[in-house]
Design a protein around this motif. Structure first.
Motif, PDB file in Angstrom:
ATOM      1  N   ILE A 103     -17.614 -48.281  31.144  1.00  0.00           N
ATOM      2  CA  ILE A 103     -17.293 -48.857  29.839  1.00  0.00           C
ATOM      3  C   ILE A 103     -17.009 -47.734  28.849  1.00  0.00           C
ATOM      4  O   ILE A 103     -17.731 -46.725  28.817  1.00  0.00           O
ATOM      5  CB  ILE A 103     -18.473 -49.705  29.312  1.00  0.00           C
ATOM      6  N   MET A 104     -15.963 -47.901  28.039  1.00  0.00           N
ATOM      7  CA  MET A 104     -15.787 -47.096  26.839  1.00  0.00           C
ATOM      8  C   MET A 104     -16.180 -47.986  25.664  1.00  0.00           C
ATOM      9  O   MET A 104     -15.688 -49.113  25.553  1.00  0.00           O
ATOM     10  CB  MET A 104     -14.344 -46.603  26.687  1.00  0.00           C
ATOM     11  N   LEU A 105     -17.056 -47.477  24.796  1.00  0.00           N
ATOM     12  CA  LEU A 105     -17.669 -48.312  23.764  1.00  0.00           C
ATOM     13  C   LEU A 105     -17.459 -47.727  22.378  1.00  0.00           C
ATOM     14  O   LEU A 105     -17.868 -46.606  22.093  1.00  0.00           O
ATOM     15  CB  LEU A 105     -19.159 -48.457  24.062  1.00  0.00           C
ATOM     16  N   LEU A 106     -16.813 -48.518  21.523  1.00  0.00           N
ATOM     17  CA  LEU A 106     -16.622 -48.136  20.127  1.00  0.00           C
ATOM     18  C   LEU A 106     -17.758 -48.674  19.279  1.00  0.00           C
ATOM     19  O   LEU A 106     -18.413 -49.652  19.646  1.00  0.00           O
ATOM     20  CB  LEU A 106     -15.303 -48.688  19.590  1.00  0.00           C
ATOM     21  N   PRO A 107     -17.988 -48.061  18.096  1.00  0.00           N
ATOM     22  CA  PRO A 107     -18.926 -48.657  17.136  1.00  0.00           C
ATOM     23  C   PRO A 107     -18.422 -50.045  16.711  1.00  0.00           C
ATOM     24  O   PRO A 107     -17.287 -50.414  17.007  1.00  0.00           O
ATOM     25  CB  PRO A 107     -18.894 -47.680  15.958  1.00  0.00           C
ATOM     26  N   PRO A 108     -19.244 -50.822  16.012  1.00  0.00           N
ATOM     27  CA  PRO A 108     -18.793 -52.150  15.563  1.00  0.00           C
ATOM     28  C   PRO A 108     -17.494 -52.068  14.764  1.00  0.00           C
ATOM     29  O   PRO A 108     -17.325 -51.185  13.919  1.00  0.00           O
ATOM     30  CB  PRO A 108     -19.950 -52.637  14.687  1.00  0.00           C
ATOM     31  N   LEU A 134     -19.096 -44.412  28.064  1.00  0.00           N
ATOM     32  CA  LEU A 134     -18.430 -43.357  27.304  1.00  0.00           C
ATOM     33  C   LEU A 134     -18.356 -43.834  25.855  1.00  0.00           C
ATOM     34  O   LEU A 134     -17.666 -44.815  25.562  1.00  0.00           O
ATOM     35  CB  LEU A 134     -17.026 -43.125  27.870  1.00  0.00           C
ATOM     36  N   LEU A 135     -19.086 -43.196  24.944  1.00  0.00           N
ATOM     37  CA  LEU A 135     -18.999 -43.551  23.531  1.00  0.00           C
ATOM     38  C   LEU A 135     -17.723 -42.954  22.928  1.00  0.00           C
ATOM     39  O   LEU A 135     -17.312 -41.861  23.297  1.00  0.00           O
ATOM     40  CB  LEU A 135     -20.218 -43.031  22.766  1.00  0.00           C
ATOM     41  N   TYR A 136     -17.136 -43.696  21.993  1.00  0.00           N
ATOM     42  CA  TYR A 136     -15.892 -43.259  21.365  1.00  0.00           C
ATOM     43  C   TYR A 136     -16.210 -42.860  19.929  1.00  0.00           C
ATOM     44  O   TYR A 136     -16.506 -43.713  19.091  1.00  0.00           O
ATOM     45  CB  TYR A 136     -14.884 -44.412  21.432  1.00  0.00           C
ATOM     46  N   ASN A 137     -16.129 -41.562  19.641  1.00  0.00           N
ATOM     47  CA  ASN A 137     -16.467 -41.035  18.324  1.00  0.00           C
ATOM     48  C   ASN A 137     -15.194 -40.702  17.565  1.00  0.00           C
ATOM     49  O   ASN A 137     -14.629 -39.617  17.715  1.00  0.00           O
ATOM     50  CB  ASN A 137     -17.349 -39.784  18.470  1.00  0.00           C
ATOM     51  N   ASN A 138     -14.732 -41.639  16.738  1.00  0.00           N
ATOM     52  CA  ASN A 138     -13.456 -41.483  16.034  1.00  0.00           C
ATOM     53  C   ASN A 138     -13.603 -41.936  14.580  1.00  0.00           C
ATOM     54  O   ASN A 138     -13.156 -43.027  14.206  1.00  0.00           O
ATOM     55  CB  ASN A 138     -12.367 -42.288  16.742  1.00  0.00           C
ATOM     56  N   PRO A 139     -14.247 -41.119  13.733  1.00  0.00           N
ATOM     57  CA  PRO A 139     -14.428 -41.514  12.341  1.00  0.00           C
ATOM     58  C   PRO A 139     -13.140 -41.531  11.526  1.00  0.00           C
ATOM     59  O   PRO A 139     -13.083 -42.174  10.480  1.00  0.00           O
ATOM     60  CB  PRO A 139     -15.399 -40.457  11.809  1.00  0.00           C
ATOM     61  N   VAL A 140     -12.107 -40.843  12.002  1.00  0.00           N
ATOM     62  CA  VAL A 140     -10.843 -40.812  11.265  1.00  0.00           C
ATOM     63  C   VAL A 140     -10.200 -42.191  11.263  1.00  0.00           C
ATOM     64  O   VAL A 140      -9.792 -42.710  10.214  1.00  0.00           O
ATOM     65  CB  VAL A 140      -9.889 -39.763  11.866  1.00  0.00           C
ATOM     66  N   ASP A 141     -10.120 -42.818  12.425  1.00  0.00           N
ATOM     67  CA  ASP A 141      -9.457 -44.110  12.527  1.00  0.00           C
ATOM     68  C   ASP A 141     -10.401 -45.291  12.336  1.00  0.00           C
ATOM     69  O   ASP A 141      -9.980 -46.349  11.856  1.00  0.00           O
ATOM     70  CB  ASP A 141      -8.767 -44.239  13.891  1.00  0.00           C
ATOM     71  N   TYR A 142     -11.668 -45.133  12.733  1.00  0.00           N
ATOM     72  CA  TYR A 142     -12.581 -46.282  12.718  1.00  0.00           C
ATOM     73  C   TYR A 142     -13.717 -46.145  11.716  1.00  0.00           C
ATOM     74  O   TYR A 142     -14.568 -47.038  11.625  1.00  0.00           O
ATOM     75  CB  TYR A 142     -13.120 -46.525  14.135  1.00  0.00           C
ATOM     76  N   LYS A 143     -13.745 -45.043  10.955  1.00  0.00           N
ATOM     77  CA  LYS A 143     -14.598 -44.867   9.770  1.00  0.00           C
ATOM     78  C   LYS A 143     -16.090 -44.745  10.054  1.00  0.00           C
ATOM     79  O   LYS A 143     -16.880 -44.665   9.121  1.00  0.00           O
ATOM     80  CB  LYS A 143     -14.373 -46.017   8.762  1.00  0.00           C
ATOM     81  N   THR A 144     -16.487 -44.734  11.303  1.00  0.00           N
ATOM     82  CA  THR A 144     -17.891 -44.553  11.652  1.00  0.00           C
ATOM     83  C   THR A 144     -18.028 -43.314  12.526  1.00  0.00           C
ATOM     84  O   THR A 144     -17.413 -43.255  13.594  1.00  0.00           O
ATOM     85  CB  THR A 144     -18.446 -45.776  12.409  1.00  0.00           C
ATOM     86  N   GLU A 145     -18.811 -42.356  12.071  1.00  0.00           N
ATOM     87  CA  GLU A 145     -19.030 -41.139  12.860  1.00  0.00           C
ATOM     88  C   GLU A 145     -20.349 -41.237  13.612  1.00  0.00           C
ATOM     89  O   GLU A 145     -21.368 -41.664  13.060  1.00  0.00           O
ATOM     90  CB  GLU A 145     -19.047 -39.900  11.973  1.00  0.00           C
ATOM     91  N   ILE A 146     -20.323 -40.838  14.878  1.00  0.00           N
ATOM     92  CA  ILE A 146     -21.559 -40.723  15.648  1.00  0.00           C
ATOM     93  C   ILE A 146     -22.040 -39.286  15.460  1.00  0.00           C
ATOM     94  O   ILE A 146     -21.494 -38.344  16.043  1.00  0.00           O
ATOM     95  CB  ILE A 146     -21.341 -41.038  17.135  1.00  0.00           C
ATOM     96  N   THR A 147     -23.034 -39.113  14.632  1.00  0.00           N
ATOM     97  CA  THR A 147     -23.506 -37.787  14.268  1.00  0.00           C
ATOM     98  C   THR A 147     -24.434 -37.223  15.345  1.00  0.00           C
ATOM     99  O   THR A 147     -24.890 -37.936  16.243  1.00  0.00           O
ATOM    100  CB  THR A 147     -24.264 -37.846  12.938  1.00  0.00           C
ATOM    101  N   LEU A 148     -24.735 -35.934  15.224  1.00  0.00           N
ATOM    102  CA  LEU A 148     -25.678 -35.315  16.152  1.00  0.00           C
ATOM    103  C   LEU A 148     -27.030 -36.023  16.123  1.00  0.00           C
ATOM    104  O   LEU A 148     -27.673 -36.221  17.162  1.00  0.00           O
ATOM    105  CB  LEU A 148     -25.856 -33.837  15.824  1.00  0.00           C
TER     106      LEU A 148
END
Length: 306
Positions: A103-108, A134-148
């Protein structure tokens, strides 16, 4: 099937016909080309796959088709992009039932969740399945960042194994490595940062232009991992005008147009997307045709042979 998160993972486009139905023969033709080039896995139903307009029934058919072509050689990974935790858990169950391997999983989606809400969303979905994620960390397009800090809270969940790194900050690869070592595999998620992030230690990439140019993409990966950066860079410089298609809002249309010129797809997109037209289309074709005239075929073959 255990997933080794190394190598090239195409985020494949979804093929449609003139009746706005799935074009599975064309979809399978593209997958066959990806496998022939030596990709490490296939990602179905991502943003490039027009996931927001594909029904669950259609997604199941794409997975069935992908599993048939892959024939156990590489894993089939399916994207989840939804605004509801309940829907995400249901989809995770469907993906397992369909026989996909990851699974590739985006934030809500649609609601910008807080850090705590995002962590709980990931945790709930991951704990509902045993499939690798696989988490998808894309704050540019989806506005939610998965931080450290958020990754810190998720590292105890064994099936959260990798991240598609699309923050646009190349140094984030180093930060992840410094903080977590090898706990999370790191896949570059932005085509125009492929060379930089692989050279910084990323394990692989989730690529877009690979849909039209699978052999060139795999060759870059192989050259870098064999410490032949000069040869990887030569292909990468040739590739860059095409790779920039991946960072536009119309990336689907651009990449599908490129697929037409390499005989691996069609321009047909699903509304509300419209095919490129006018100057935008003319300029894209000029870039594609110039690239095809100067294609580094000999160097690519050398890379694929590694």
């Amino acid at each position: 099937m255990a997933i080794e998160w190394k190598g090239v993972f195409p985020a494949v486009t979804t093929k449609f016909n003139e009746k706005d139905e799935l074009d599975l023969p064309l979809f399978e033709k593209n997958l066959t080309a990806q496998l022939s080039a030596g990709v490490a896995g296939i990602i179905i139903g991502g943003s490039l796959g027009e996931s927001s307009t594909v029904s669950v029934e259609e997604l199941s058919k794409l997975v069935e088709s992908g599993l048939k072509v892959a024939a156990g050689k590489v894993p089939i990974i399916v994207n989840i992009a939804t605004g509801s935790t309940k829907e995400a858990v249901t989809l995770a169950g469907n993906i397992k039932t369909w026989g996909a391997q990851g699974i590739m999983l985006l934030p809500p989606m649609r609601y910008k969740s807080t850090d705590n809400e995002t962590v709980q969303f990931f945790r709930t979905v991951a704990e509902s399945t045993d499939l690798p994620i696989l988490l998808y960390n894309n704050p540019v397009d989806y506005k939610t960042e998965i931080t450290l800090d958020m990754f810190e809270q998720l590292q105890d969940i064994p099936n959260i194994q990798a991240v598609k790194e699309s923050t646009r900050d190349v140094s984030n690869v180093i930060r992840m490595r410094n903080h977590f070592g090898e706990r999370f595999a790191i896949l570059c998620g932005v085509d125009t940062l492929t060379f930089e992030e692989l050279s910084s230690g990323a394990d692989g990439l989730v690529a877009g232009l690979v849909c039209a140019f699978p052999r060139e993409t795999v060759a870059i990966y192989k050259f870098i991992k064999n410490n032949q950066h000069d040869k990887a860079l030569a292909i990468y410089r040739w590739f860059m005008p095409l790779l920039e298609f991946d960072i536009t809002p119309q990336l689907v249309q651009y990449i599908k147009l490129a697929e037409v010129y390499t005989d691996l797809g069609s321009e047909i997109v699903r509304a509300p997307r419209l095919q490129l037209s006018g100057t935008q289309r003319t300029e894209a074709i000029q870039i594609i045709e110039t690239a095809l005239r100067n294609r580094p075929l000999t160097l690519v073959e050398e890379g694929l042979a590694l």
